[in-house]
Design a protein around this motif. Structure first.
Motif, PDB file in Angstrom:
ATOM      1  N   GLY A  40      12.543 -15.273  -3.518  1.00  0.00           N
ATOM      2  CA  GLY A  40      13.799 -15.535  -4.214  1.00  0.00           C
ATOM      3  C   GLY A  40      14.166 -14.512  -5.259  1.00  0.00           C
ATOM      4  N   LYS A  41      13.410 -13.447  -5.331  1.00  0.00           N
ATOM      5  CA  LYS A  41      13.666 -12.428  -6.355  1.00  0.00           C
ATOM      6  C   LYS A  41      14.094 -11.110  -5.719  1.00  0.00           C
ATOM      7  CE  LYS A  41      12.175 -14.895  -9.928  1.00  0.00           C
ATOM      8  NZ  LYS A  41      10.854 -14.637 -10.522  1.00  0.00           N
ATOM      9  N   SER A  42      14.396 -10.173  -6.590  1.00  0.00           N
ATOM     10  CA  SER A  42      14.845  -8.878  -6.097  1.00  0.00           C
ATOM     11  C   SER A  42      13.663  -7.978  -5.736  1.00  0.00           C
ATOM     12  CB  SER A  42      15.688  -8.202  -7.165  1.00  0.00           C
ATOM     13  OG  SER A  42      16.254  -7.042  -6.632  1.00  0.00           O
ATOM     14  N   LEU A  43      13.963  -6.780  -5.325  1.00  0.00           N
ATOM     15  CA  LEU A  43      12.930  -5.813  -4.975  1.00  0.00           C
ATOM     16  C   LEU A  43      12.604  -4.960  -6.188  1.00  0.00           C
ATOM     17  CD1 LEU A  43      14.909  -6.038  -2.242  1.00  0.00           C
ATOM     18  CD2 LEU A  43      13.094  -4.590  -1.385  1.00  0.00           C
ATOM     19  N   GLU A  44      11.324  -4.798  -6.424  1.00  0.00           N
ATOM     20  CA  GLU A  44      10.837  -3.984  -7.538  1.00  0.00           C
ATOM     21  C   GLU A  44      10.224  -2.716  -6.984  1.00  0.00           C
ATOM     22  OE1 GLU A  44       7.634  -5.889  -9.512  1.00  0.00           O
ATOM     23  OE2 GLU A  44       7.161  -4.165 -10.780  1.00  0.00           O
ATOM     24  N   SER A  45      10.666  -1.579  -7.487  1.00  0.00           N
ATOM     25  CA  SER A  45      10.117  -0.306  -7.032  1.00  0.00           C
ATOM     26  C   SER A  45       8.689  -0.149  -7.523  1.00  0.00           C
ATOM     27  CB  SER A  45      10.983   0.847  -7.558  1.00  0.00           C
ATOM     28  OG  SER A  45      10.424   2.089  -7.196  1.00  0.00           O
ATOM     29  N   LEU A  46       7.761   0.139  -6.588  1.00  0.00           N
ATOM     30  CA  LEU A  46       6.358   0.336  -6.949  1.00  0.00           C
ATOM     31  C   LEU A  46       6.011   1.830  -6.992  1.00  0.00           C
ATOM     32  CD1 LEU A  46       4.638  -2.377  -4.713  1.00  0.00           C
ATOM     33  CD2 LEU A  46       5.050  -2.480  -7.175  1.00  0.00           C
ATOM     34  N   PHE A  47       6.270   2.528  -5.891  1.00  0.00           N
ATOM     35  CA  PHE A  47       5.867   3.926  -5.790  1.00  0.00           C
ATOM     36  C   PHE A  47       6.942   4.720  -5.051  1.00  0.00           C
ATOM     37  CE2 PHE A  47       1.677   3.104  -7.246  1.00  0.00           C
ATOM     38  CZ  PHE A  47       1.201   1.972  -6.599  1.00  0.00           C
ATOM     39  N   VAL A  48       7.040   5.993  -5.446  1.00  0.00           N
ATOM     40  CA  VAL A  48       7.808   6.971  -4.685  1.00  0.00           C
ATOM     41  C   VAL A  48       6.835   8.079  -4.316  1.00  0.00           C
ATOM     42  CG1 VAL A  48       9.773   8.528  -4.650  1.00  0.00           C
ATOM     43  CG2 VAL A  48       9.850   6.471  -6.063  1.00  0.00           C
ATOM     44  N   LEU A  49       6.699   8.361  -3.039  1.00  0.00           N
ATOM     45  CA  LEU A  49       5.782   9.394  -2.554  1.00  0.00           C
ATOM     46  C   LEU A  49       6.602  10.540  -2.004  1.00  0.00           C
ATOM     47  CD1 LEU A  49       3.346   6.940  -0.749  1.00  0.00           C
ATOM     48  CD2 LEU A  49       2.991   8.044  -2.957  1.00  0.00           C
ATOM     49  N   LEU A  50       6.371  11.733  -2.516  1.00  0.00           N
ATOM     50  CA  LEU A  50       7.273  12.841  -2.236  1.00  0.00           C
ATOM     51  C   LEU A  50       6.681  13.940  -1.363  1.00  0.00           C
ATOM     52  CD1 LEU A  50       8.870  13.275  -5.757  1.00  0.00           C
ATOM     53  CD2 LEU A  50       9.892  12.217  -3.745  1.00  0.00           C
ATOM     54  N   SER A  51       5.398  13.981  -1.185  1.00  0.00           N
ATOM     55  CA  SER A  51       4.849  15.121  -0.452  1.00  0.00           C
ATOM     56  C   SER A  51       3.617  14.710   0.332  1.00  0.00           C
ATOM     57  CB  SER A  51       4.484  16.248  -1.422  1.00  0.00           C
ATOM     58  OG  SER A  51       3.509  15.803  -2.335  1.00  0.00           O
ATOM     59  N   ASN A  52       3.260  15.558   1.291  1.00  0.00           N
ATOM     60  CA  ASN A  52       2.090  15.266   2.097  1.00  0.00           C
ATOM     61  C   ASN A  52       0.853  15.214   1.216  1.00  0.00           C
ATOM     62  OD1 ASN A  52       0.758  14.787   4.568  1.00  0.00           O
ATOM     63  ND2 ASN A  52       0.018  16.896   4.550  1.00  0.00           N
ATOM     64  N   GLY A  53       0.043  14.190   1.415  1.00  0.00           N
ATOM     65  CA  GLY A  53      -1.168  14.049   0.618  1.00  0.00           C
ATOM     66  C   GLY A  53      -0.949  13.371  -0.713  1.00  0.00           C
ATOM     67  N   ALA A  54       0.307  12.993  -1.013  1.00  0.00           N
ATOM     68  CA  ALA A  54       0.578  12.342  -2.303  1.00  0.00           C
ATOM     69  C   ALA A  54      -0.182  11.027  -2.381  1.00  0.00           C
ATOM     70  CB  ALA A  54       2.073  12.098  -2.454  1.00  0.00           C
ATOM     71  N   VAL A  55      -0.752  10.796  -3.547  1.00  0.00           N
ATOM     72  CA  VAL A  55      -1.452   9.529  -3.816  1.00  0.00           C
ATOM     73  C   VAL A  55      -1.005   9.051  -5.187  1.00  0.00           C
ATOM     74  CG1 VAL A  55      -3.668   8.397  -4.173  1.00  0.00           C
ATOM     75  CG2 VAL A  55      -3.465  10.193  -2.446  1.00  0.00           C
ATOM     76  N   LYS A  56      -0.619   7.786  -5.250  1.00  0.00           N
ATOM     77  CA  LYS A  56      -0.247   7.211  -6.544  1.00  0.00           C
ATOM     78  C   LYS A  56      -0.957   5.868  -6.688  1.00  0.00           C
ATOM     79  CE  LYS A  56       4.050   9.479  -7.513  1.00  0.00           C
ATOM     80  NZ  LYS A  56       5.439   9.339  -7.980  1.00  0.00           N
ATOM     81  N   GLN A  57      -1.352   5.589  -7.929  1.00  0.00           N
ATOM     82  CA  GLN A  57      -2.075   4.346  -8.198  1.00  0.00           C
ATOM     83  C   GLN A  57      -1.465   3.653  -9.392  1.00  0.00           C
ATOM     84  OE1 GLN A  57      -6.302   4.717  -8.268  1.00  0.00           O
ATOM     85  NE2 GLN A  57      -6.627   2.533  -8.496  1.00  0.00           N
ATOM     86  N   GLU A  58      -1.392   2.328  -9.266  1.00  0.00           N
ATOM     87  CA  GLU A  58      -0.934   1.498 -10.369  1.00  0.00           C
ATOM     88  C   GLU A  58      -1.745   0.214 -10.307  1.00  0.00           C
ATOM     89  OE1 GLU A  58       1.614   2.343 -12.563  1.00  0.00           O
ATOM     90  OE2 GLU A  58       1.177   0.533 -13.712  1.00  0.00           O
ATOM     91  N   PHE A  88       7.319  -3.969   0.965  1.00  0.00           N
ATOM     92  CA  PHE A  88       8.128  -3.201   1.907  1.00  0.00           C
ATOM     93  C   PHE A  88       7.909  -1.712   1.695  1.00  0.00           C
ATOM     94  CE2 PHE A  88      10.896  -6.457   3.622  1.00  0.00           C
ATOM     95  CZ  PHE A  88      10.981  -7.415   2.626  1.00  0.00           C
ATOM     96  N   CYS A  89       7.839  -0.976   2.798  1.00  0.00           N
ATOM     97  CA  CYS A  89       7.991   0.462   2.697  1.00  0.00           C
ATOM     98  C   CYS A  89       9.402   0.820   3.175  1.00  0.00           C
ATOM     99  CB  CYS A  89       6.940   1.218   3.509  1.00  0.00           C
ATOM    100  SG  CYS A  89       6.989   0.941   5.275  1.00  0.00           S
ATOM    101  N   ALA A  90       9.922   1.918   2.697  1.00  0.00           N
ATOM    102  CA  ALA A  90      11.288   2.315   3.048  1.00  0.00           C
ATOM    103  C   ALA A  90      11.416   3.822   2.961  1.00  0.00           C
ATOM    104  CB  ALA A  90      12.308   1.651   2.118  1.00  0.00           C
ATOM    105  N   LEU A  91      12.252   4.375   3.829  1.00  0.00           N
ATOM    106  CA  LEU A  91      12.498   5.816   3.816  1.00  0.00           C
ATOM    107  C   LEU A  91      13.994   6.054   3.909  1.00  0.00           C
ATOM    108  CD1 LEU A  91       9.825   5.276   5.920  1.00  0.00           C
ATOM    109  CD2 LEU A  91       9.721   7.737   5.557  1.00  0.00           C
ATOM    110  N   PRO A  92      14.458   7.155   3.313  1.00  0.00           N
ATOM    111  CA  PRO A  92      15.896   7.453   3.399  1.00  0.00           C
ATOM    112  C   PRO A  92      16.241   8.021   4.774  1.00  0.00           C
ATOM    113  CG  PRO A  92      14.756   9.147   2.155  1.00  0.00           C
ATOM    114  CD  PRO A  92      13.731   8.105   2.487  1.00  0.00           C
ATOM    115  N   TRP A  93      17.427   7.661   5.225  1.00  0.00           N
ATOM    116  CA  TRP A  93      17.928   8.167   6.509  1.00  0.00           C
ATOM    117  C   TRP A  93      19.346   8.659   6.310  1.00  0.00           C
ATOM    118  CZ3 TRP A  93      16.728  10.145  10.870  1.00  0.00           C
ATOM    119  CH2 TRP A  93      17.626  10.159  11.938  1.00  0.00           C
ATOM    120  N   TRP A  94      19.588   9.894   6.647  1.00  0.00           N
ATOM    121  CA  TRP A  94      20.895  10.545   6.567  1.00  0.00           C
ATOM    122  C   TRP A  94      21.252  10.921   5.139  1.00  0.00           C
ATOM    123  CZ3 TRP A  94      23.328  13.079  10.033  1.00  0.00           C
ATOM    124  CH2 TRP A  94      24.668  13.405   9.865  1.00  0.00           C
TER     125      TRP A  94
END
Lengths: 111, 121
Positions: A40-58, A88-94
């Motif tokens: 019932g809630k909105s989506l909260e952004s967790l991580f943005v991964l920008l490059s090959n091999g990127a690793v982020k931790q929270e 959810f994972c998501a990627l930009p298209w177009w």
């Protein structure tokens, strides 16, 4: 057309256990997002991964990106009940704001 | 920063009626998006504004749907002659344009509101 597949779609875990959620995508992309959604809630952004091999931790969550394999993983370490949500994972298209989402992984952490 | 706000939170309407939803983005964000989410699915893109200009529309956005952002601030999404298949959560999001300084401006993740849940009976 970009296709995004997550697995598993449902995951029931015990507290204290580790597990990994997988996100496969079909075409090249320059970034990948992970979002969390509580019921019932909105989506909260967790991580943005920008490059090959990127690793982020929270906290207990760690996300990684392998652009060659077109695969991202979200690893959960020593799960706690508060992590119960849909991821959810998501990627930009177009263009950047047109995000293609996977179907989500509903995580339930039980004591 | 109060986040993206949407109104109403819930709307129940009868088939054939018109409904309108409002979205107030984060104030310094010039990009605004509408998405639709049905049960058990990820959100799907509907349309996108940069300032007051509507720059993209998904083929999901039938001619019964119209969105406006008249002054480049808040936006409205109207559905005319609602159908039961329109029942869904309608999410609004906003973002910085990519580029500029600071991690958030470069990454420009979308910041979503809490959504309006529409039920068409």
């Amino acid at each position: 057309e970009l296709k995004v597949e997550q697995n598993p779609l449902f995951l029931s875990m015990q507290e204290g256990k580790n597990y990994t959620i997988y996100c496969n995508y079909s075409t090249t992309s320059d970034r990948l997002y992970w979002y969390r959604q509580d019921p019932g809630k909105s989506l909260e952004s967790l991580f943005v991964l920008l490059s090959n091999g990127a690793v982020k931790q929270e906290g207990r969550l760690m996300a990684s990106l392998d652009t060659k394999a077109r695969l991202s993983t979200l690893h959960i370490t020593a799960a706690v009940h508060d992590l119960s949500a849909t991821y959810f994972c998501a990627l930009p298209w177009w263009f950047a704001g047109n995000l293609i989402f996977g179907k989500g992984t509903k995580l339930s952490v039980k004591p | 920063d109060t986040g993206v706000s949407q109104d109403p939170r819930h709307k129940i309407t009868k088939r054939g009626q018109n409904v309108t939803f409002r979205c107030d983005p984060i104030s310094e964000h010039n990009r605004l998006y509408w998405y639709r989410q049905t049960l058990g699915q990820g959100p799907e893109f509907l349309t996108y504004f940069q300032n007051e200009a509507q720059l993209e529309k998904s083929r999901l956005l039938s001619d019964r749907f119209s969105a406006e952002r008249p002054k480049g601030s808040f936006s409205t999404l109207e559905i005319q002659r609602t159908e039961q298949g329109d029942s869904a959560m309608y999410l609004c999001a906003s973002s910085h344009p990519p580029g500029g300084q600071g991690q958030d401006r470069y990454n420009s993740p979308l910041h979503f509101g809490n959504g309006t849940r529409l039920t068409v009976t």
